[in-house]
Design a protein around this motif. Structure first.
Motif, PDB file in Angstrom:
ATOM      1  N   PRO A   1      14.544  -7.678   5.575  1.00 62.45           N
ATOM      2  CA  PRO A   1      14.821  -6.945   4.356  1.00 62.45           C
ATOM      3  C   PRO A   1      13.865  -7.332   3.223  1.00 62.45           C
ATOM      4  O   PRO A   1      13.391  -8.459   3.151  1.00 62.45           O
ATOM      5  N   HIS A   2      13.653  -6.347   2.331  1.00 63.45           N
ATOM      6  CA  HIS A   2      12.873  -6.598   1.124  1.00 63.45           C
ATOM      7  C   HIS A   2      13.833  -6.790  -0.043  1.00 63.45           C
ATOM      8  O   HIS A   2      14.828  -6.086  -0.171  1.00 63.45           O
TER       9      HIS A   2
ATOM     10  N   GLU B   1       4.945   8.583   2.640  1.00 64.82           N
ATOM     11  CA  GLU B   1       3.583   9.142   2.646  1.00 64.82           C
ATOM     12  C   GLU B   1       2.892   9.040   1.292  1.00 64.82           C
ATOM     13  O   GLU B   1       1.670   8.980   1.225  1.00 64.82           O
ATOM     14  N   ASN B   2       3.663   9.026   0.210  1.00 61.84           N
ATOM     15  CA  ASN B   2       3.028   8.882  -1.112  1.00 61.84           C
ATOM     16  C   ASN B   2       2.978   7.411  -1.536  1.00 61.84           C
ATOM     17  O   ASN B   2       3.086   7.086  -2.731  1.00 61.84           O
ATOM     18  N   TYR B   3       2.802   6.566  -0.559  1.00 67.32           N
ATOM     19  CA  TYR B   3       2.756   5.109  -0.748  1.00 67.32           C
ATOM     20  C   TYR B   3       1.723   4.680  -1.805  1.00 67.32           C
ATOM     21  O   TYR B   3       2.038   3.921  -2.713  1.00 67.32           O
ATOM     22  N   LEU B   4       0.474   5.178  -1.672  1.00 71.18           N
ATOM     23  CA  LEU B   4      -0.587   4.717  -2.576  1.00 71.18           C
ATOM     24  C   LEU B   4      -0.289   5.090  -4.025  1.00 71.18           C
ATOM     25  O   LEU B   4      -0.425   4.281  -4.933  1.00 71.18           O
TER      26      LEU B   4
ATOM     27  N   ASP C   1       5.286  -0.041   2.522  1.00 68.17           N
ATOM     28  CA  ASP C   1       5.785   1.095   1.759  1.00 68.17           C
ATOM     29  C   ASP C   1       7.260   0.868   1.396  1.00 68.17           C
ATOM     30  O   ASP C   1       7.750   1.317   0.371  1.00 68.17           O
ATOM     31  N   SER C   2       7.941   0.101   2.234  1.00 66.96           N
ATOM     32  CA  SER C   2       9.392  -0.103   2.085  1.00 66.96           C
ATOM     33  C   SER C   2       9.743  -0.853   0.806  1.00 66.96           C
ATOM     34  O   SER C   2      10.720  -0.521   0.121  1.00 66.96           O
ATOM     35  N   GLU C   3       8.959  -1.874   0.487  1.00 70.59           N
ATOM     36  CA  GLU C   3       9.250  -2.650  -0.733  1.00 70.59           C
ATOM     37  C   GLU C   3       9.239  -1.747  -1.964  1.00 70.59           C
ATOM     38  O   GLU C   3       9.983  -1.969  -2.922  1.00 70.59           O
ATOM     39  N   LEU C   4       8.403  -0.706  -1.920  1.00 69.67           N
ATOM     40  CA  LEU C   4       8.293   0.171  -3.093  1.00 69.67           C
ATOM     41  C   LEU C   4       9.622   0.888  -3.362  1.00 69.67           C
ATOM     42  O   LEU C   4       9.991   1.112  -4.518  1.00 69.67           O
ATOM     43  N   ILE C   5      10.334   1.211  -2.292  1.00 64.18           N
ATOM     44  CA  ILE C   5      11.648   1.870  -2.472  1.00 64.18           C
ATOM     45  C   ILE C   5      12.591   0.912  -3.204  1.00 64.18           C
ATOM     46  O   ILE C   5      13.340   1.316  -4.094  1.00 64.18           O
TER      47      ILE C   5
END
Ligand code: GLU
Length: 181
Positions: free
Chosen positions: A87-88, A102-105, A123-127
């Protein structure tokens, strides 16, 4: 592809999460992790490699918490290592994610411009950051879902919990919301 599991019940979540992850291991096995929440704190354990190496870290540990999430990873963003394992954890948020944002960057640049400290390449940490931002504005976890989802492009299923609502487990699959608490 990965495996995610959430548990909200009256038993020690450790065995339930590990057992669930073993059943899901065919879906991803480069790293794994669990988080267990009780009313006071969240314990996070992550490990590179298969579930067995995570299990080794948990030998002799027992938990009072009744809420937990787990993940077995097949990396799409970032190397298969412990830092990128789920988990993050961001602020009061703990999250496991299956899929690809997909809009990770674009999201990453935007979060960096907001002085967010991003610790993994996923990408998950960004959520998790997006949830943390909404909770800082005073929203509940359920209210935050409505703000976070429109910002995500791609495929996702995730389970999220917050220290601020220690009895609530929220599962989201693109287009669907589940909760327990
Ligand atoms: N995209 C996420 C990552 O690379 C999740 C991958 C997965 O579904 O296992 O960590």
């Amino acid at each position: 592809m990965c495996g995610i599991i959430g548990y909200n019940g009256s038993n020690d979540p450790k065995e339930i999460l590990i057992d669930g992850l073993k059943r899901l291991e065919y879906r991803g096995y480069d790293s794994a992790g669990i988080a267990i929440q009780d009313s006071h704190k969240v314990d996070v354990f992550r490990s590179k490699g298969r579930i067995q190496s995570l299990e080794n870290k948990l030998v002799g540990k027992h938990f009072k918490g009744s809420l937990g999430i787990g993940h077995t990873r097949w990396a799409t963003h970032g190397a298969p290592n412990e830092i990128n394992a789920h988990p993050h954890r961001v602020g009061s948020i703990t999250l496991v994610h299956n899929g690809i944002i997909e809009n990770y960057l674009e999201l990453r640049e935007d979060l960096k411009s907001k002085k967010r400290v991003i610790t993994s390449d996923t990408d998950s940490e960004l959520i998790a950051h997006l949830f943390d931002i909404e909770l800082h504005k005073g929203l509940s976890l359920v209210q935050a879902v409505g703000k976070v989802i429109p910002q995500l492009t791609g495929s996702y299923a995730f389970v999220v919990m917050s220290d601020r609502e220690p009895e609530l487990l929220l599962g989201v699959r693109k287009g669907l919301l589940y909760w327990s608490g």
